[in-house]
Enzyme design. Sequence first.
Site, PDB file in Angstrom:
ATOM      1  N   GLN A 134      -0.331   4.696  20.658  1.00  0.00           N
ATOM      2  CA  GLN A 134      -0.088   5.241  19.317  1.00  0.00           C
ATOM      3  C   GLN A 134      -1.195   6.245  18.978  1.00  0.00           C
ATOM      4  OE1 GLN A 134      -1.237   2.197  19.975  1.00  0.00           O
ATOM      5  NE2 GLN A 134      -2.229   1.175  18.279  1.00  0.00           N
ATOM      6  N   GLN A 192       2.805   7.476  15.503  1.00  0.00           N
ATOM      7  CA  GLN A 192       2.085   8.754  15.627  1.00  0.00           C
ATOM      8  C   GLN A 192       1.768   9.290  14.231  1.00  0.00           C
ATOM      9  OE1 GLN A 192       4.664  11.462  17.723  1.00  0.00           O
ATOM     10  NE2 GLN A 192       6.289  11.315  16.198  1.00  0.00           N
ATOM     11  N   GLU A 232       4.182   1.743  -0.599  1.00  0.00           N
ATOM     12  CA  GLU A 232       5.040   1.925  -1.779  1.00  0.00           C
ATOM     13  C   GLU A 232       4.192   2.040  -3.049  1.00  0.00           C
ATOM     14  OE1 GLU A 232       7.888   2.867  -1.470  1.00  0.00           O
ATOM     15  OE2 GLU A 232       9.056   1.755   0.006  1.00  0.00           O
ATOM     16  N   GLY A 233       3.051   1.331  -3.076  1.00  0.00           N
ATOM     17  CA  GLY A 233       2.142   1.454  -4.227  1.00  0.00           C
ATOM     18  C   GLY A 233       1.674   2.895  -4.376  1.00  0.00           C
ATOM     19  N   ASN A 282      -6.274   9.618   8.066  1.00  0.00           N
ATOM     20  CA  ASN A 282      -7.404   8.767   8.537  1.00  0.00           C
ATOM     21  C   ASN A 282      -8.746   9.496   8.512  1.00  0.00           C
ATOM     22  OD1 ASN A 282      -4.815   7.854   9.851  1.00  0.00           O
ATOM     23  ND2 ASN A 282      -6.156   6.155  10.424  1.00  0.00           N
ATOM     24  N   TYR A 307       0.840  -1.204   0.000  1.00  0.00           N
ATOM     25  CA  TYR A 307       0.000   0.000   0.000  1.00  0.00           C
ATOM     26  C   TYR A 307       0.874   1.253   0.000  1.00  0.00           C
ATOM     27  CZ  TYR A 307      -3.801   3.137   1.536  1.00  0.00           C
ATOM     28  OH  TYR A 307      -4.732   4.146   1.642  1.00  0.00           O
ATOM     29  N   PHE A 367     -14.168  -0.239  16.679  1.00  0.00           N
ATOM     30  CA  PHE A 367     -14.534   0.170  18.046  1.00  0.00           C
ATOM     31  C   PHE A 367     -16.040   0.400  18.156  1.00  0.00           C
ATOM     32  CE2 PHE A 367     -10.177   2.060  19.592  1.00  0.00           C
ATOM     33  CZ  PHE A 367      -9.606   0.804  19.433  1.00  0.00           C
TER      34      PHE A 367
HETATM   35  P1  NAD Z   1     -12.659   1.606   0.287  1.00  0.00           P
HETATM   36  O1  NAD Z   1     -11.977   0.302   0.385  1.00  0.00           O
HETATM   37  O2  NAD Z   1     -13.971   1.770   0.990  1.00  0.00           O
HETATM   38  O3  NAD Z   1     -12.873   2.024  -1.220  1.00  0.00           O
HETATM   39  C1  NAD Z   1     -12.010   1.655  -2.257  1.00  0.00           C
HETATM   40  C2  NAD Z   1     -12.861   1.310  -3.457  1.00  0.00           C
HETATM   41  O4  NAD Z   1     -12.023   0.938  -4.548  1.00  0.00           O
HETATM   42  C3  NAD Z   1     -13.801   0.120  -3.204  1.00  0.00           C
HETATM   43  O5  NAD Z   1     -15.091   0.432  -3.635  1.00  0.00           O
HETATM   44  C4  NAD Z   1     -13.179  -1.008  -4.039  1.00  0.00           C
HETATM   45  O6  NAD Z   1     -14.121  -1.966  -4.443  1.00  0.00           O
HETATM   46  C5  NAD Z   1     -12.574  -0.213  -5.176  1.00  0.00           C
HETATM   47  N1  NAD Z   1     -11.492  -0.921  -5.875  1.00  0.00           N
HETATM   48  C6  NAD Z   1     -10.441  -1.572  -5.312  1.00  0.00           C
HETATM   49  N2  NAD Z   1      -9.666  -2.095  -6.275  1.00  0.00           N
HETATM   50  C7  NAD Z   1     -10.226  -1.765  -7.478  1.00  0.00           C
HETATM   51  C8  NAD Z   1      -9.886  -2.009  -8.824  1.00  0.00           C
HETATM   52  N3  NAD Z   1      -8.803  -2.712  -9.146  1.00  0.00           N
HETATM   53  N4  NAD Z   1     -10.692  -1.507  -9.786  1.00  0.00           N
HETATM   54  C9  NAD Z   1     -11.800  -0.817  -9.470  1.00  0.00           C
HETATM   55  N5  NAD Z   1     -12.176  -0.547  -8.207  1.00  0.00           N
HETATM   56  C10 NAD Z   1     -11.392  -1.009  -7.219  1.00  0.00           C
HETATM   57  O7  NAD Z   1     -11.626   2.705   0.813  1.00  0.00           O
HETATM   58  P2  NAD Z   1     -11.819   4.265   1.059  1.00  0.00           P
HETATM   59  O8  NAD Z   1     -11.551   4.515   2.484  1.00  0.00           O
HETATM   60  O9  NAD Z   1     -13.067   4.753   0.444  1.00  0.00           O
HETATM   61  O10 NAD Z   1     -10.572   4.827   0.254  1.00  0.00           O
HETATM   62  C11 NAD Z   1     -10.701   5.408  -1.024  1.00  0.00           C
HETATM   63  C12 NAD Z   1      -9.353   5.930  -1.471  1.00  0.00           C
HETATM   64  O11 NAD Z   1      -8.868   6.890  -0.543  1.00  0.00           O
HETATM   65  C13 NAD Z   1      -8.294   4.848  -1.565  1.00  0.00           C
HETATM   66  O12 NAD Z   1      -7.485   5.101  -2.686  1.00  0.00           O
HETATM   67  C14 NAD Z   1      -7.501   5.026  -0.301  1.00  0.00           C
HETATM   68  O13 NAD Z   1      -6.171   4.580  -0.459  1.00  0.00           O
HETATM   69  C15 NAD Z   1      -7.583   6.528  -0.089  1.00  0.00           C
HETATM   70  N6  NAD Z   1      -7.390   6.884   1.323  1.00  0.00           N
HETATM   71  C16 NAD Z   1      -8.348   6.613   2.257  1.00  0.00           C
HETATM   72  C17 NAD Z   1      -8.128   6.949   3.590  1.00  0.00           C
HETATM   73  C18 NAD Z   1      -9.156   6.692   4.666  1.00  0.00           C
HETATM   74  O14 NAD Z   1      -8.904   7.003   5.825  1.00  0.00           O
HETATM   75  N7  NAD Z   1     -10.326   6.164   4.368  1.00  0.00           N
HETATM   76  C19 NAD Z   1      -6.921   7.552   3.953  1.00  0.00           C
HETATM   77  C20 NAD Z   1      -5.969   7.783   2.967  1.00  0.00           C
HETATM   78  C21 NAD Z   1      -6.216   7.463   1.652  1.00  0.00           C
HETATM   79  N1  UDP Z   2      -6.274  -0.394  15.903  1.00  0.00           N
HETATM   80  C1  UDP Z   2      -6.630  -0.904  17.159  1.00  0.00           C
HETATM   81  N2  UDP Z   2      -7.679  -1.769  17.224  1.00  0.00           N
HETATM   82  C2  UDP Z   2      -8.408  -2.135  16.132  1.00  0.00           C
HETATM   83  C3  UDP Z   2      -8.046  -1.608  14.871  1.00  0.00           C
HETATM   84  C4  UDP Z   2      -6.962  -0.747  14.797  1.00  0.00           C
HETATM   85  O1  UDP Z   2      -6.014  -0.582  18.186  1.00  0.00           O
HETATM   86  O2  UDP Z   2      -9.362  -2.918  16.291  1.00  0.00           O
HETATM   87  C5  UDP Z   2      -5.142   0.562  15.824  1.00  0.00           C
HETATM   88  C6  UDP Z   2      -4.096   0.215  14.771  1.00  0.00           C
HETATM   89  O3  UDP Z   2      -3.119  -0.644  15.319  1.00  0.00           O
HETATM   90  C7  UDP Z   2      -3.551   1.586  14.441  1.00  0.00           C
HETATM   91  C8  UDP Z   2      -4.741   2.520  14.604  1.00  0.00           C
HETATM   92  O4  UDP Z   2      -5.665   1.810  15.422  1.00  0.00           O
HETATM   93  O5  UDP Z   2      -2.542   1.958  15.363  1.00  0.00           O
HETATM   94  C9  UDP Z   2      -5.417   2.905  13.299  1.00  0.00           C
HETATM   95  O6  UDP Z   2      -5.677   1.727  12.571  1.00  0.00           O
HETATM   96  P1  UDP Z   2      -6.439   1.724  11.162  1.00  0.00           P
HETATM   97  O7  UDP Z   2      -6.343   0.336  10.633  1.00  0.00           O
HETATM   98  O8  UDP Z   2      -7.793   2.306  11.319  1.00  0.00           O
HETATM   99  O9  UDP Z   2      -5.631   2.741  10.250  1.00  0.00           O
HETATM  100  P2  UDP Z   2      -4.073   2.963   9.919  1.00  0.00           P
HETATM  101  O10 UDP Z   2      -3.222   2.074  10.790  1.00  0.00           O
HETATM  102  O11 UDP Z   2      -3.944   2.632   8.481  1.00  0.00           O
HETATM  103  O12 UDP Z   2      -3.858   4.388  10.231  1.00  0.00           O
END
Ligand code: NAD
Ligand code: UDP
Length: 316
Positions: free
Chosen positions: A211, A278, A149-150, A176, A147, A193
């Site tokens: 964290q 953090q 590096e992608g 987040n 994720y 949660f």
């Molecule tokens: P999500 O998993 O709910 O939504 C991602 C969507 O992409 C899904 O509907 C999934 O079916 C679709 N998808 C996955 N692979 C696909 C493919 N190969 N072709 C077509 N569709 C595909 O996640 P989200 O939280 O809505 O995140 C949306 C975007 O925002 C993502 O790119 C994620 O990396 C980015 N993002 C989200 C957060 C967050 O906190 N939610 C934070 C940082 C970045």
């Molecule tokens: N986390 C946790 N309990 C859970 C799910 C996540 O304590 O049931 C922690 C996780 O280890 C991380 C933070 O909550 O430190 C945020 O996790 P999340 O998967 O939501 O997002 P990301 O780690 O990608 O910021």
Amino acid sequence: MIDQKRVLVTGGAGFIGSHLCRRLIDEGNDVLCVDNLYTGRKSNLFGLLNNVNFEFLRHDITFPLFIEVDEIYNLACPASPIHYQNDPVQTTKVNVHGSINMLGLAKRVKAKIFQASTSEVYGDPTVHPQPENYAGNVNCIGRRSCYDEGKRCAETLFFDYHRQHDLNIKVARIFNTYGPNMHPNDGRVVSNFIIQALLEKPITIFGDGSQTRSFCYIDDLIEAITRLMATSDDVTGPINIGNPDEFQIIELAEKVIELTGSRSELVFKNLPEDDPKQRRPDIALAGQTLKWQPQVKIEEGLKKTIEYFEVLLSHL
Ligand code: NAD
Ligand code: UDP
Ligand code: UDP
């Protein structure tokens, strides 16, 4: 409508994408949502699927897509650690092959293109809070690397298409985000949660819960994304979007227990590999460039998200 914009949203059936599609429809656009439903759900598109200005196409963006559009929002990619680690090779593919296809499409039709990048490009940060010019601290061979590096490679592709092909790009680094339409089983901390609290099950704290994360409510994020897309062509980003109010994970658990009135207890589990210690965005650039500040306080956002999950659980 003759000057209606044709907008493509990849990942439009996911959490963020579904809110974005709704906002774009409300603004009068013609919206094509492309999603392979890997983590997205058609139920997130409730009320949109029968709108004449809305179209859904089940398609995987790692394969080419030839359509005509004016703007592209590239969100397709599973976002929760459980989901993106389930098929890590596909996670890199969607960020690299998927981004190349969407950039190739944008190049051919001369469309403006938005990229949903992430705070994960900073990895486990050694600079706090994280400004956009911080290059990050990312492990390239760990379980989160597909994720992190992608997404880093996707940013590279966006900036190379911009420099090499003069593409109009907008890159947001999203921190987040939470709210209604999150997948109930995607394992992210807010949804976990809330569901655990509503079901009176133990609340799973990973590590000692010290964290930190900074949580942005979905409405604030969507406002920032639409403002970024409307900026002049010279604004490319990357630009941090998030809420700088920072909480320890254990504090979040306590807030959820308080707001739900749950009797759930806390249980402590192992901290996942490479879990950042953090995270808080420096949003000075978003403030200057977009005239944007998050408006929704954590209690207000959590209440709305709790209401959503209460309804969802009552239908199970
Ligand atoms: P999500 O998993 O709910 O939504 C991602 C969507 O992409 C899904 O509907 C999934 O079916 C679709 N998808 C996955 N692979 C696909 C493919 N190969 N072709 C077509 N569709 C595909 O996640 P989200 O939280 O809505 O995140 C949306 C975007 O925002 C993502 O790119 C994620 O990396 C980015 N993002 C989200 C957060 C967050 O906190 N939610 C934070 C940082 C970045
Ligand atoms: N986390 C946790 N309990 C859970 C799910 C996540 O304590 O049931 C922690 C996780 O280890 C991380 C933070 O909550 O430190 C945020 O996790 P999340 O998967 O939501 O997002 P990301 O780690 O990608 O910021
Ligand atoms: N592509 C696409 N839709 C389009 C135009 C291109 O899916 O409308 C794909 C195309 O299949 C190619 C990728 O985008 O694999 C990159 O296109 P680009 O024109 O940048 O590169 P090239 O085709 O020269 O490799």
